[in-house]
Scaffold this motif. Structure first.
Motif, PDB file in Angstrom:
ATOM      1  N   LEU A 170       2.358  -4.702  -9.006  1.00 23.11           N
ATOM      2  CA  LEU A 170       2.176  -4.379  -9.900  1.00 23.11           C
ATOM      3  C   LEU A 170       2.226  -3.018 -10.451  1.00 23.11           C
ATOM      4  CD1 LEU A 170       0.075  -7.137 -10.852  1.00 23.11           C
ATOM      5  CD2 LEU A 170       2.732  -7.135 -11.158  1.00 23.11           C
ATOM      6  N   ALA A 171       1.643  -2.275  -9.981  1.00 23.96           N
ATOM      7  CA  ALA A 171       1.625  -0.317 -10.305  1.00 23.96           C
ATOM      8  C   ALA A 171       2.758   0.110 -10.468  1.00 23.96           C
ATOM      9  CB  ALA A 171       0.333  -0.081  -9.641  1.00 23.96           C
ATOM     10  N   GLN A 172       3.791  -0.320  -8.893  1.00 23.00           N
ATOM     11  CA  GLN A 172       4.870   0.342  -8.870  1.00 23.00           C
ATOM     12  C   GLN A 172       6.107  -0.452  -9.599  1.00 23.00           C
ATOM     13  OE1 GLN A 172       6.058  -1.181  -4.689  1.00 23.00           O
ATOM     14  NE2 GLN A 172       3.963  -0.547  -3.707  1.00 23.00           N
ATOM     15  N   ALA A 173       5.561  -1.783  -9.911  1.00 21.58           N
ATOM     16  CA  ALA A 173       6.551  -2.337 -10.978  1.00 21.58           C
ATOM     17  C   ALA A 173       6.202  -1.474 -12.632  1.00 21.58           C
ATOM     18  CB  ALA A 173       6.334  -3.683 -11.576  1.00 21.58           C
TER      19      ALA A 173
ATOM     20  N   GLY B 211       7.938  -5.465  -6.696  1.00 19.47           N
ATOM     21  CA  GLY B 211       7.763  -3.839  -7.442  1.00 19.47           C
ATOM     22  C   GLY B 211       8.625  -3.660  -9.051  1.00 19.47           C
ATOM     23  N   GLY B 212       9.354  -5.269  -8.774  1.00 21.30           N
ATOM     24  CA  GLY B 212       9.360  -4.970  -9.762  1.00 21.30           C
ATOM     25  C   GLY B 212      11.448  -4.856 -10.124  1.00 21.30           C
ATOM     26  N   ALA B 213      11.904  -4.865  -8.813  1.00 21.78           N
ATOM     27  CA  ALA B 213      13.230  -4.142  -8.330  1.00 21.78           C
ATOM     28  C   ALA B 213      14.343  -5.572  -9.124  1.00 21.78           C
ATOM     29  CB  ALA B 213      13.349  -4.600  -7.466  1.00 21.78           C
ATOM     30  N   PHE B 214      13.672  -7.055  -9.032  1.00 16.60           N
ATOM     31  CA  PHE B 214      15.007  -8.729  -9.358  1.00 16.60           C
ATOM     32  C   PHE B 214      14.669  -8.198 -11.236  1.00 16.60           C
ATOM     33  CE2 PHE B 214      15.917 -12.745  -9.329  1.00 16.60           C
ATOM     34  CZ  PHE B 214      17.254 -12.423 -10.076  1.00 16.60           C
ATOM     35  N   THR B 215      13.196  -7.856 -12.027  1.00 17.60           N
ATOM     36  CA  THR B 215      12.517  -7.414 -13.080  1.00 17.60           C
ATOM     37  C   THR B 215      13.816  -7.247 -14.245  1.00 17.60           C
ATOM     38  OG1 THR B 215      10.156  -7.654 -11.916  1.00 17.60           O
ATOM     39  CG2 THR B 215      10.834  -7.783 -14.558  1.00 17.60           C
ATOM     40  N   LYS B 216      14.078  -5.738 -13.520  1.00 13.69           N
ATOM     41  CA  LYS B 216      15.071  -4.729 -13.879  1.00 13.69           C
ATOM     42  C   LYS B 216      16.249  -6.067 -13.932  1.00 13.69           C
ATOM     43  CE  LYS B 216      17.291  -0.779 -13.698  1.00 13.69           C
ATOM     44  NZ  LYS B 216      18.363   0.386 -12.476  1.00 13.69           N
ATOM     45  N   HIS B 217      16.922  -6.289 -13.708  1.00  8.28           N
ATOM     46  CA  HIS B 217      17.759  -7.449 -13.388  1.00  8.28           C
ATOM     47  C   HIS B 217      18.329  -8.467 -14.272  1.00  8.28           C
ATOM     48  CE1 HIS B 217      20.780  -5.386 -10.604  1.00  8.28           C
ATOM     49  NE2 HIS B 217      19.563  -5.260  -9.750  1.00  8.28           N
ATOM     50  N   LEU B 218      16.737  -8.884 -14.502  1.00 12.31           N
ATOM     51  CA  LEU B 218      16.859 -10.182 -15.548  1.00 12.31           C
ATOM     52  C   LEU B 218      16.331  -9.393 -16.964  1.00 12.31           C
ATOM     53  CD1 LEU B 218      13.911 -11.627 -12.644  1.00 12.31           C
ATOM     54  CD2 LEU B 218      16.074 -13.139 -13.861  1.00 12.31           C
ATOM     55  N   ALA B 219      15.630  -8.256 -17.283  1.00  9.60           N
ATOM     56  CA  ALA B 219      15.376  -7.636 -18.384  1.00  9.60           C
ATOM     57  C   ALA B 219      16.922  -7.159 -19.377  1.00  9.60           C
ATOM     58  CB  ALA B 219      14.505  -6.429 -18.581  1.00  9.60           C
ATOM     59  N   GLN B 220      17.718  -7.672 -18.561  1.00 11.71           N
ATOM     60  CA  GLN B 220      18.714  -7.512 -19.482  1.00 11.71           C
ATOM     61  C   GLN B 220      19.417  -8.049 -19.981  1.00 11.71           C
ATOM     62  OE1 GLN B 220      21.521  -5.448 -16.364  1.00 11.71           O
ATOM     63  NE2 GLN B 220      19.766  -3.909 -16.464  1.00 11.71           N
TER      64      GLN B 220
ATOM     65  N   ALA C  15       0.765  -1.473   0.189  1.00 12.55           N
ATOM     66  CA  ALA C  15       0.207   0.826   0.141  1.00 12.55           C
ATOM     67  C   ALA C  15       0.780   1.884   0.266  1.00 12.55           C
ATOM     68  CB  ALA C  15      -0.881  -0.172   1.157  1.00 12.55           C
ATOM     69  N   ALA C  16       0.530   2.257  -0.347  1.00 11.57           N
ATOM     70  CA  ALA C  16       1.098   3.905  -0.422  1.00 11.57           C
ATOM     71  C   ALA C  16       1.828   3.519  -1.416  1.00 11.57           C
ATOM     72  CB  ALA C  16       1.147   4.303   0.984  1.00 11.57           C
ATOM     73  N   GLY C  17       2.496   2.953  -2.019  1.00  9.51           N
ATOM     74  CA  GLY C  17       3.752   2.889  -2.853  1.00  9.51           C
ATOM     75  C   GLY C  17       4.583   1.850  -2.094  1.00  9.51           C
ATOM     76  N   ARG C  18       4.931   1.335  -1.019  1.00  6.76           N
ATOM     77  CA  ARG C  18       5.878   1.092  -0.094  1.00  6.76           C
ATOM     78  C   ARG C  18       6.920   0.326  -1.146  1.00  6.76           C
ATOM     79  NH1 ARG C  18       3.004  -1.677   4.602  1.00  6.76           N
ATOM     80  NH2 ARG C  18       5.465  -2.480   4.588  1.00  6.76           N
ATOM     81  N   ASP C  19       8.142  -0.084  -0.873  1.00  8.88           N
ATOM     82  CA  ASP C  19       9.287  -0.782  -1.097  1.00  8.88           C
ATOM     83  C   ASP C  19       9.554  -1.515   0.468  1.00  8.88           C
ATOM     84  OD1 ASP C  19      11.033  -2.602  -2.154  1.00  8.88           O
ATOM     85  OD2 ASP C  19      12.433  -0.821  -2.465  1.00  8.88           O
ATOM     86  N   PRO C  20       8.281  -2.350   0.776  1.00 10.11           N
ATOM     87  CA  PRO C  20       8.642  -3.223   2.419  1.00 10.11           C
ATOM     88  C   PRO C  20       9.868  -4.361   2.499  1.00 10.11           C
ATOM     89  CG  PRO C  20       7.108  -4.427   0.583  1.00 10.11           C
ATOM     90  CD  PRO C  20       8.165  -3.780   0.139  1.00 10.11           C
ATOM     91  N   TRP C  21      10.677  -4.118   1.063  1.00 13.94           N
ATOM     92  CA  TRP C  21      12.266  -5.011   1.686  1.00 13.94           C
ATOM     93  C   TRP C  21      13.415  -3.863   0.974  1.00 13.94           C
ATOM     94  CZ3 TRP C  21       7.948  -8.023   0.086  1.00 13.94           C
ATOM     95  CH2 TRP C  21       7.141  -8.711   1.123  1.00 13.94           C
ATOM     96  N   ASP C  22      12.682  -2.546   0.857  1.00 11.22           N
ATOM     97  CA  ASP C  22      14.168  -2.047  -0.087  1.00 11.22           C
ATOM     98  C   ASP C  22      14.141  -2.569  -0.933  1.00 11.22           C
ATOM     99  OD1 ASP C  22      13.486   0.462   2.398  1.00 11.22           O
ATOM    100  OD2 ASP C  22      14.460  -0.987   3.356  1.00 11.22           O
TER     101      ASP C  22
END
Length: 192
Positions: A77-80, A53-62, A13-20
């Protein structure tokens, strides 16, 4: 809305990145270390389970020409989508294992999500992943080894998943990178 969906919507909720995931050096180094274990690529099609939020997705996209990144939370998904507007990435909501996507993949990633499932669900996820994996394809498991607060530990979840896979998808020796574990499974080229 199921209890599981409510839990994850509240978590993000509220755009949180719960695990940083996006900001801590530890998380970024973990993503790089896990990506280095993969084939040089590119993988034609990849499936990421629990993309948050897509953080690992960014690495996989490469390393991937196309990625289907799934999460149970619309907020995640909205954050990602905001953070990673890559054209080769499709984000979609799914409650697994029942919403397993159609198609076949060269790479399937379960990063720190297995212990949120029941034993029966992990067995079903392993079965579905195996059926969806192309010959020569890989399954990457990343599991936290500390306290999860869930009924299963990361080690138990990984072992259960590995035990549910058939001989067509043998795993490599787990890579211990305290405080997490990485297992890489590769489908043999023969099909039965």
């Amino acid at each position: 809305m199921s209890e599981r969906v409510e839990r994850w919507e509240a978590t993000f909720a509220a755009g949180r990145d719960p695990w940083d995931f996006w900001s801590t050096p530890y998380e970024q180094e973990k993503f790089r270390a896990c990506t280095r274990l993969l084939q040089a690529g590119p993988y034609q099609t990849a499936l990421e389970i629990g993309c948050a939020g897509g953080a690992f997705t960014k690495h996989l996209a490469q390393r991937c020409n196309e990625i289907l990144a799934l999460d149970i939370s619309k907020a995640a998904l909205a954050q990602a989508r905001r953070r990673l507007p890559e054209p080769q990435v499709t984000f979609a909501r799914a409650e697994l294992p029942q919403d397993w996507p159609a198609g076949h993949f060269d790479l399937i990633v379960f990063s720190e999500v297995l212990y949120y499932f029941t034993r029966a669900e992990i067995t079903e996820l392993a079965r579905r992943a195996e059926q969806s994996l192309r010959p020569g394809g890989q399954i990457l498991l990343v599991n936290w080894l500390g306290e999860t607060g869930e009924p299963l530990s990361g080690r138990e979840a990984a072992e259960l998943f590995l035990g549910a896979c058939c001989e067509s998808v043998p795993g490599s020796r787990p890579q211990a990178r305290a405080p997490y574990r990485v297992d890489l499974l590769t489908r043999t080229h023969r099909t039965s």
